[in-house]
Scaffold this motif. Structure first.
Motif, PDB file in Angstrom:
ATOM      1  N   GLY A  91      28.906 -16.328  90.538  1.00 38.59           N
ATOM      2  CA  GLY A  91      29.445 -16.657  89.220  1.00 38.59           C
ATOM      3  C   GLY A  91      29.575 -15.424  88.354  1.00 38.59           C
ATOM      4  N   THR A  92      28.964 -15.461  87.193  1.00 37.45           N
ATOM      5  CA  THR A  92      29.012 -14.313  86.267  1.00 37.45           C
ATOM      6  C   THR A  92      27.844 -13.360  86.457  1.00 37.45           C
ATOM      7  OG1 THR A  92      27.817 -15.599  84.591  1.00 37.45           O
ATOM      8  CG2 THR A  92      30.230 -15.653  84.514  1.00 37.45           C
ATOM      9  N   CYS A  93      26.996 -13.633  87.450  1.00 36.78           N
ATOM     10  CA  CYS A  93      25.785 -12.832  87.649  1.00 36.78           C
ATOM     11  C   CYS A  93      25.927 -11.878  88.827  1.00 36.78           C
ATOM     12  CB  CYS A  93      24.582 -13.753  87.864  1.00 36.78           C
ATOM     13  SG  CYS A  93      23.013 -12.886  88.084  1.00 36.78           S
ATOM     14  N   PHE A 115      19.143  -8.700  87.958  1.00 33.74           N
ATOM     15  CA  PHE A 115      20.143  -9.720  87.647  1.00 33.74           C
ATOM     16  C   PHE A 115      20.895  -9.277  86.396  1.00 33.74           C
ATOM     17  CE2 PHE A 115      16.510 -11.645  89.708  1.00 33.74           C
ATOM     18  CZ  PHE A 115      17.071 -12.390  90.729  1.00 33.74           C
ATOM     19  N   THR A 116      22.208  -9.186  86.505  1.00 32.72           N
ATOM     20  CA  THR A 116      23.025  -8.703  85.391  1.00 32.72           C
ATOM     21  C   THR A 116      24.087  -9.732  85.043  1.00 32.72           C
ATOM     22  OG1 THR A 116      22.746  -6.416  86.185  1.00 32.72           O
ATOM     23  CG2 THR A 116      24.475  -6.828  84.539  1.00 32.72           C
ATOM     24  N   ILE A 117      24.080 -10.171  83.792  1.00 34.42           N
ATOM     25  CA  ILE A 117      25.118 -11.069  83.277  1.00 34.42           C
ATOM     26  C   ILE A 117      25.716 -10.393  82.053  1.00 34.42           C
ATOM     27  CG2 ILE A 117      25.626 -13.322  82.272  1.00 34.42           C
ATOM     28  CD1 ILE A 117      23.414 -14.526  83.905  1.00 34.42           C
ATOM     29  N   LEU A 152      24.788 -20.676  83.663  1.00 33.56           N
ATOM     30  CA  LEU A 152      24.064 -19.580  84.290  1.00 33.56           C
ATOM     31  C   LEU A 152      23.642 -18.568  83.228  1.00 33.56           C
ATOM     32  CD1 LEU A 152      23.148 -18.599  87.062  1.00 33.56           C
ATOM     33  CD2 LEU A 152      25.298 -17.337  87.276  1.00 33.56           C
ATOM     34  N   THR A 153      22.340 -18.514  82.964  1.00 37.37           N
ATOM     35  CA  THR A 153      21.799 -17.567  81.979  1.00 37.37           C
ATOM     36  C   THR A 153      20.603 -16.851  82.588  1.00 37.37           C
ATOM     37  OG1 THR A 153      20.254 -19.151  81.009  1.00 37.37           O
ATOM     38  CG2 THR A 153      22.492 -19.083  80.082  1.00 37.37           C
ATOM     39  N   LEU A 154      20.268 -15.693  82.018  1.00 38.94           N
ATOM     40  CA  LEU A 154      19.118 -14.946  82.513  1.00 38.94           C
ATOM     41  C   LEU A 154      17.819 -15.709  82.272  1.00 38.94           C
ATOM     42  CD1 LEU A 154      19.996 -11.256  81.486  1.00 38.94           C
ATOM     43  CD2 LEU A 154      20.215 -12.338  83.729  1.00 38.94           C
TER      44      LEU A 154
END
Length: 526
Positions: A20-22, A47-49, A113-115
């Motif tokens: 996804g965005t990660c 993990f980078t968003i 999807l969040t950290l």
């Protein structure tokens, strides 16, 4: 999910993938070079968003050169120089990385999807929420949704959970099978019945499902089930045997109509009073009133006392020409798709009508049928009503225990007996199960399945008949009697009456009334 890469991007990156965005990468954490030991850096999964990052350290350190060697290693190209070769280390770290990718994939599939959600899924920690706080939020929602009784059960279960496991807000979502097993062992040690444990564990399961649904916990952490490595939720002891047969119910009804059970009044001047004494005549009236309410629960399709207390003379009652009641089961109000609950329709049979004449209020549109049950709690919040009915249940149970003891019964007459008796007696009379299910207001999603929990499949008499076959006994012993003609019976009766005292005549009239009730029973149950 894209295929994992194993390219050498300098000497600080081992694996990299995107979900996804990660962006997920296993790399050296060089954020604090001053803390590096001989150029060794902590190995982490980053993990980078967008512009935000979260580092999850794996507890190992490597130099850039060591990481490059691991990255370039190939099977069967090196000798063992320690516990594991560079390639074996690479395979092990690849499995760890793949596991992390699966976790992020699961988080992505169950919500935004969040950290924070990734961190919670990996560590069980969350700065803004916890397993305990989710439990408390569910309790508040139940209470605000006019489910004070359910909220009370959830609250009691949470209190027990915290007391035994010592889990608090600071533990976040770090709940596993070991924690739940500790709770089960603690409840068993404290002597909690299996039925109580089942109620509490089902409450916890609901909280667990909410946490998984909200993305705070991963589905793999779910620990309830029937397999050997899961927590089994006990069903509790069966109550199918908690019922009275038709004859027993008719006996209670006869006692109510005749009011023939006497209770001695307590003598304050005497140190020794007979068993089952009461304070006053009013106390005797309350005993018979409680018996009437028990029978009304039986006649009203086995309803509970809360539903009986809220039974009204609604529009349905008047539209049916006062021949039936209609109500919505309070317990099932939120169980249907439209949220209207399960409707129960109660035909007013003659025995019910007799009780209504004795104890019910005058019919007024939307007025309560038995207002004394709810008392001053009527119109107040659901918790006040719940407390009132809880106390009234205790009062009725106490009075009926005294009544049962007076007539030589050891049965504790409760609403459970009324409900199970309704289902079992109709089942024994070959009434279609569909009608019993409909009459009891069981939810549509469990038709038949829930109803069978209330039905004893065989009466005691049937069980005796079947077990008599163990000795080949197939016929009941009968006593032959010589029938009397009508004239001879009448002459014998008149001869006896000449010698009757006034008390004897009263007793004879009582017996005649009982005979009339038996005749009525035969007509009623056909």
């Amino acid at each position: 999910m894209t295929k994992s890469t194993n390219r050498d991007k300098g000497t600080s990156l081992l694996f990299e993938e995107r979900v996804g965005t990660c962006n997920i990468a296993m790399c050296l954490d060089k954020r604090n070079p001053a803390r590096a030991e001989k150029d060794s850096y902590p190995l982490s999964v980053r993990f980078t968003i967008y512009d935000s990052r979260y580092y999850y350290r794996l507890g190992e350190k490597y130099t850039p050169a060591e990481l490059a060697k691991i990255s370039k290693s190939v099977a069967n190209r090196e000798k063992h120089t320690g516990d594991e070769t560079s390639f074996e280390c690479k395979v092990r770290l690849q499995e760890v990385f793949t596991s992390m990718v699966r976790t992020v994939t699961s988080v992505n599939e169950t919500g935004m999807l969040t950290l924070d959600r990734i961190k919670t899924a990996l560590t069980g920690r969350c700065e803004s929420n916890s397993f305990v706080s989710v439990w408390e939020n569910i309790i508040d929602a139940k209470r605000q949704g006019d489910k004070a009784g359910t909220a009370e059960v959830y609250e009691t279960a949470l209190r027990c959970f915290k007391e035994i496991t010592k889990v608090s807000y600071s533990d976040g979502f770090s709940i596993d099978a070991a924690v739940i097993q500790k709770w089960v062992d603690g409840m068993t040690e404290k002597g909690f019945a299996s039925a109580t444990q089942g109620i509490y564990l089902r409450t916890c399961r609901m909280v667990m499902n909410r946490c998984i649904g909200d993305g705070y916990m991963m589905p793999k952490t779910y620990m309830f089930g029937k397999s050997s490595n899961k927590i089994r939720i006990p069903a509790g002891a069966s109550r199918k045997g908690w019922f009275l047969n038709v004859s027993q119910m008719m006996e209670l009804y006869n006692h109510l109509m005749l009011k023939d059970v006497e209770f001695p009044i307590h003598n304050t001047r005497s140190k020794e009073n007979p068993k089952n004494t009461v304070k006053s005549e009013a106390s005797i009236d309350l005993i018979y009133q409680s018996l009437a309410m028990f029978l009304m629960q039986y006649f009203c399709c086995g309803c509970n006392l809360f539903d009986l207390a809220l039974l009204r003379y609604n529009r349905f009652y008047f539209d049916s020409n006062k021949t039936a009641f209609q109500f919505i089961r309070h317990k099932s109000e939120s169980e249907t798709v439209d949220g209207e609950g399960m409707e129960v329709i109660v035909p007013i049979i003659e025995p019910m009508r007799a009780i209504i004449r004795m104890y019910a209020a005058e019919p007024v549109l939307n007025g309560l049928v038995f207002p004394f049950l709810m008392g001053d709690a009527y119109g107040r919040d659901s918790q006040a009503q719940r407390d009132r009915i809880h106390q009234e249940n205790k009062n009725i149970s106490h009075r009926l225990k005294k009544f049962a003891d007076k007539i030589g019964w050891t049965i504790n007459l409760t609403g459970t007996y009324a409900r199970h008796s309704f289902a079992t007696n109709l089942h024994a009379a070959k009434v279609p199960r569909e009608y019993i299910t409909d009459a009891m207001g069981h939810s549509l999603g469990n038709r038949g399945q829930i109803t069978m929990r209330y039905i004893s499949p065989y009466t005691i008499e049937e069980r005796k008949d079947y077990n008599n076959l163990l000795l080949g006994i197939t016929e009941k012993q009968t006593t032959k009697t010589v029938p009397m003609t009508t004239s001879s019976t009448k002459q014998a009766l008149l001869a006896k009456m000449d010698a009757f005292s006034e008390d004897d005549i009263k007793e004879a009239l009582m017996m005649l009334k009982k005979k009339e009730m038996e005749r009525f029973e035969a007509e009623l149950y056909g």
